[in-house]
Design a protein around this motif. Structure first.
Motif, PDB file in Angstrom:
ATOM      1  N   MET A  29       5.584  -4.734   8.136  1.00  0.00           N
ATOM      2  CA  MET A  29       4.739  -3.545   7.708  1.00  0.00           C
ATOM      3  C   MET A  29       3.230  -3.722   8.430  1.00  0.00           C
ATOM      4  SD  MET A  29       6.646  -1.550   6.029  1.00  0.00           S
ATOM      5  CE  MET A  29       7.803  -1.913   7.269  1.00  0.00           C
ATOM      6  N   ASN A  30       2.639  -4.911   8.192  1.00  0.00           N
ATOM      7  CA  ASN A  30       1.381  -5.139   8.717  1.00  0.00           C
ATOM      8  C   ASN A  30       1.119  -4.915  10.336  1.00  0.00           C
ATOM      9  OD1 ASN A  30       0.312  -6.079   6.150  1.00  0.00           O
ATOM     10  ND2 ASN A  30       1.309  -8.165   6.531  1.00  0.00           N
ATOM     11  N   HIS A  38       9.504 -11.545   6.404  1.00  0.00           N
ATOM     12  CA  HIS A  38       9.865 -10.735   7.701  1.00  0.00           C
ATOM     13  C   HIS A  38       9.476  -9.328   7.355  1.00  0.00           C
ATOM     14  CE1 HIS A  38      12.103  -9.520  11.257  1.00  0.00           C
ATOM     15  NE2 HIS A  38      12.640  -8.599  10.648  1.00  0.00           N
ATOM     16  N   PHE A  39       9.695  -8.813   6.307  1.00  0.00           N
ATOM     17  CA  PHE A  39       9.392  -7.329   5.954  1.00  0.00           C
ATOM     18  C   PHE A  39       7.686  -7.136   5.941  1.00  0.00           C
ATOM     19  CE2 PHE A  39       8.155  -4.284   2.649  1.00  0.00           C
ATOM     20  CZ  PHE A  39       8.703  -3.215   3.183  1.00  0.00           C
ATOM     21  N   GLN A  42       0.679  -1.155   0.011  1.00  0.00           N
ATOM     22  CA  GLN A  42       0.017   0.062  -0.004  1.00  0.00           C
ATOM     23  C   GLN A  42       0.852   1.147  -0.178  1.00  0.00           C
ATOM     24  OE1 GLN A  42      -2.693   0.095   3.312  1.00  0.00           O
ATOM     25  NE2 GLN A  42      -3.865   1.779   2.490  1.00  0.00           N
ATOM     26  N   VAL A  43       0.556   2.242  -1.091  1.00  0.00           N
ATOM     27  CA  VAL A  43       1.331   3.402  -0.923  1.00  0.00           C
ATOM     28  C   VAL A  43       1.067   4.288   0.339  1.00  0.00           C
ATOM     29  CG1 VAL A  43       1.468   5.579  -2.303  1.00  0.00           C
ATOM     30  CG2 VAL A  43       1.305   3.556  -3.498  1.00  0.00           C
ATOM     31  N   PRO A  83       6.119   1.363   0.987  1.00  0.00           N
ATOM     32  CA  PRO A  83       6.862   0.716   2.244  1.00  0.00           C
ATOM     33  C   PRO A  83       8.422   0.339   2.186  1.00  0.00           C
ATOM     34  CG  PRO A  83       4.551   0.092   1.972  1.00  0.00           C
ATOM     35  CD  PRO A  83       4.942   0.538   0.796  1.00  0.00           C
ATOM     36  N   LEU A  84       8.590   0.154   0.940  1.00  0.00           N
ATOM     37  CA  LEU A  84      10.288  -0.288   1.141  1.00  0.00           C
ATOM     38  C   LEU A  84      11.021   0.956   1.698  1.00  0.00           C
ATOM     39  CD1 LEU A  84      10.643  -2.176  -2.262  1.00  0.00           C
ATOM     40  CD2 LEU A  84      10.645  -3.248  -0.113  1.00  0.00           C
ATOM     41  N   THR A  85      10.731   2.419   1.491  1.00  0.00           N
ATOM     42  CA  THR A  85      11.402   3.283   1.969  1.00  0.00           C
ATOM     43  C   THR A  85      11.512   3.458   3.252  1.00  0.00           C
ATOM     44  OG1 THR A  85       9.642   4.646   1.786  1.00  0.00           O
ATOM     45  CG2 THR A  85      11.134   4.724   0.001  1.00  0.00           C
ATOM     46  N   LEU A  86      10.493   2.777   4.105  1.00  0.00           N
ATOM     47  CA  LEU A  86      10.469   2.686   5.386  1.00  0.00           C
ATOM     48  C   LEU A  86      11.473   1.881   6.232  1.00  0.00           C
ATOM     49  CD1 LEU A  86       6.530   2.354   6.113  1.00  0.00           C
ATOM     50  CD2 LEU A  86       7.878   4.457   5.380  1.00  0.00           C
ATOM     51  N   SER A  87      12.115   0.856   5.719  1.00  0.00           N
ATOM     52  CA  SER A  87      13.113   0.055   6.012  1.00  0.00           C
ATOM     53  C   SER A  87      14.277   0.834   6.167  1.00  0.00           C
ATOM     54  CB  SER A  87      13.393  -1.199   5.285  1.00  0.00           C
ATOM     55  OG  SER A  87      13.478  -0.779   3.893  1.00  0.00           O
ATOM     56  N   LEU A  88      14.460   2.061   5.712  1.00  0.00           N
ATOM     57  CA  LEU A  88      15.441   2.929   5.913  1.00  0.00           C
ATOM     58  C   LEU A  88      15.753   3.305   7.427  1.00  0.00           C
ATOM     59  CD1 LEU A  88      15.562   5.100   2.909  1.00  0.00           C
ATOM     60  CD2 LEU A  88      17.378   3.604   3.448  1.00  0.00           C
TER      61      LEU A  88
END
Length: 313
Positions: free
Chosen positions: A302-303, A297-298, A166-167, A244-249
């Protein structure tokens, strides 16, 4: 001349034992079998290999010279056999990865680290590209596997969807939108919105979705990567629509940024890209197991934070 590997092995062992009975015992074959193999080898090479002197067997000068080469050939074959075993078991070989940059923030490094522990002799290469370049690297066989956002419109590659995400709207902490449970297109109209341009797959999906839903008239700041968008938010250039991939930063906490889901939701899909024109390399097949674990795991992370993330593999 057609010498067999078996003949070379018998010849080498007999040259050490100088005894047919002992050679047969070590090879777990019959004595006549050893004698026959040596006789056949002599017929092949065209000269005598052993002579009896004073009741003991001795190598002829020709056999002594030949033994050096036999040792070399058998050593090379042993190396070859070991190499083949490593490749079969996935302990050796290579794995070249081409991916969009955001996958390197967490998912790929985690998968690669786990893969390396079990396959420490596999040569890894991991390069960063735009989505279009990822496809090109795989199509031209410069990379064994690629990772990019869909859609991918290229006849020379196949795509396996991996994640549906989800964006999110990234806003500074304390911003009025940070207090909301969700953000609509109309909520963004008073903001400057940082968004990937339509030349990128994520940007194309975003623009098409916002245009289709209607009500989006905000001023837009275009970029071609999602990671710089977060840095722009940090410096007060606006709010950003990111995946959401950016959140792992972990920059949300460091940069005092809050991520709020869009409503109605817009989804981005990450895919694995591989060539249609050659078999999928064994190293890629093995790597997929570790990738699945990293993706799972990711998604759980996120969920757990209230951002919808779904595995598709």
């Amino acid at each position: 001349m057609h010498l067999s590997l078996r003949q070379l092995e018998v010849f080498r062992l007999f040259s050490k034992t100088r005894n047919v009975t002992e050679t047969a015992s070590l090879l777990r074959v019959t004595q006549p079998s050893v004698s026959q193999t040596l006789k056949e080898m002599e017929n092949q090479v065209g000269f005598t290999l052993f002579i009896r002197v004073g009741g003991r067997m001795h190598l002829t000068p020709e056999a002594t010279a030949l033994l050096t080469e036999v040792e070399r050939v058998l050593a090379q074959f042993s190396t070859l056999r070991g190499r083949a075993s490593e490749l079969r078991d996935g302990r050796s070989g290579k794995l070249a990865i081409a991916s969009v940059s955001t996958l390197y923030t967490d998912i790929l490094p985690a998968a690669m680290a786990s893969f390396r522990k079990d396959h420490d002799k596999v040569h890894l290469r991991a390069d960063t590209y735009t989505a279009a370049e990822v496809v090109q690297q795989v199509r031209q066989d410069h990379a064994d596997v690629g990772f990019a956002f869909l859609p991918v419109d290229e006849m020379g590659v196949a795509v396996q969807p991996l994640l549906r995400m989800q964006v999110l709207c990234a806003v500074p902490d304390g911003h009025e939108l940070a207090r909301q449970k969700s953000v609509s297109a109309r909520d963004l109209n008073e903001q400057e919105v940082i968004i990937q341009n339509a030349d990128t797959p994520p940007g194309m999906v975003l623009h098409e979705s916002l245009d289709r839903d209607g009500g989006f008239t905000a001023r837009v700041l275009d970029t071609n990567h999602s990671i710089p968008a977060l840095h722009m938010v940090r410096h007060g250039l606006g709010v950003a629509l990111v995946h959401p991939l950016t959140l792992s930063l972990a920059v949300l906490e460091d940069y005092a940024i809050t991520a709020v889901p869009l409503e109605p939701p817009i989804y981005q899909t990450l895919g694995m890209v591989y060539s249609r024109h050659r078999p999928v390399p064994r190293s890629v097949v093995r790597f997929e197991k570790y990738l699945r674990h990293s993706l799972q795991h990711f998604c759980e992370q996120m969920n757990g934070r209230g951002y919808h993330c779904e595995m598709l593999i």
